[in-house]
Design an enzyme around this catalytic site. Sequence first.
Site, PDB file in Angstrom:
ATOM      1  CE1 TYR A 297      32.796  20.747  48.221  1.00 29.79           C
ATOM      2  CE2 TYR A 297      30.732  20.787  48.165  1.00 29.79           C
ATOM      3  CZ  TYR A 297      31.748  20.600  47.473  1.00 29.79           C
ATOM      4  OH  TYR A 297      31.581  20.297  45.918  1.00 29.79           O
ATOM      5  CE1 TYR A 341      30.162  22.662  43.879  1.00 29.26           C
ATOM      6  CE2 TYR A 341      30.104  22.711  41.580  1.00 29.26           C
ATOM      7  CZ  TYR A 341      29.967  22.185  42.884  1.00 29.26           C
ATOM      8  OH  TYR A 341      29.552  21.066  42.741  1.00 29.26           O
TER       9      TYR A 341
END
Length: 388
Positions: A297, A341
Amino acid sequence: MSGAGSGLRARAAVVGIGATEFSKDSGRSELRLAAEAVRAALDDAGLTPADVDGMVTFTMDTNPEITVAQACGIGELGFFSRVHYGGGAACGTVLQAALAIASGVAETVVCYRAFNERSGRRFGSGVQDREPSAEGAALGWMMPYGLLTPASWVAMAAQRYLFTYGLTPEEAFGPVAVVARRHAATNPAAHFHGRPITLADHAASRWIVEPLRLLDCCQETDGAQALVLTSVERARDLRRPPAVVLGAAQGAGRGQEQMTGFHRGDLAALPEAAATARRLWRATGLGPADIDVGILYDHFTPFVLMQLEEYGFCGRGEAAGFVTEGRLPLNTHGGQLGEAYLHGMNGIAEAVRQVRGTSVNQVPGAERVLATAGTGVPTSAVVLGSDG
């Protein structure tokens, strides 16, 4: 020694992935985005809405499970669940789905996340307009000092990391951004398709909050991603090779806060990632040496480095060199820095593609892929692998 999540080993698999396009202005509601992604994931799996009896999403998602079910033609639900803490929830949705399948509570579960994060509510704009809550009270200790945005919170840890290990932003963070954008450049779905960057480009990008530059920060995206899970046995009869859930875990550290844990110990570390890693490796019986691809991430570049260290891929302060040397293929879709995102859900989809052998940046022989969720907050991770 068995651990939390060990009972999930090879009990469930991801059998479908689907997404909308990734944009800066979707021009449609978040509900429509969610429905489009769910339908695409079901089609990818060769399943119908009637096959679905469970749904999992984020507490931050604005689309109720029953409303998405209606929009997609899904019938009765026997399981529905939500996971808290923003991007830290991503792999937690897979954990919840796998738990439901392994326990017999549900047979086919859809995980989804949809938002207009660029044209609608922009998380990067700060928290000053939040409703009163316990979370808001905790953040209130930081707000009077101007720390209103996620970038400002992470900058505190990033600065400490650089100081501790005697690094500069360019040598530490630049390689992470360059790797992500290199992969995004060859990914037609990525916002930055065809637009790689150099270390010089990274160093020339404007400051957001020192020591973070623009190219250290993830994008703001409109879009949706969905995953479909079912039992491994059923998965073997479906359209795509299953990406088997070898293990999944969640973790929160002592004194955990939401990206503002400035007083809980080593500021150059991520205790929640360490807790998740311990549980994950114990549950799977695997370790860093067994992982072929890392989908980490990347909301901010320094936290990619810290994750590599917390998961044991390298020693403390060694992650920048680890990335520069290319010792582990990272974020082969371009990550949230380069592709989109989507609160980490698009990273899980890339992990599935790597296991299937269909990634645009395919790693030869990829059999085990680690995907992680947002850090600085309570987090989660999953290892997906090939069947057999």
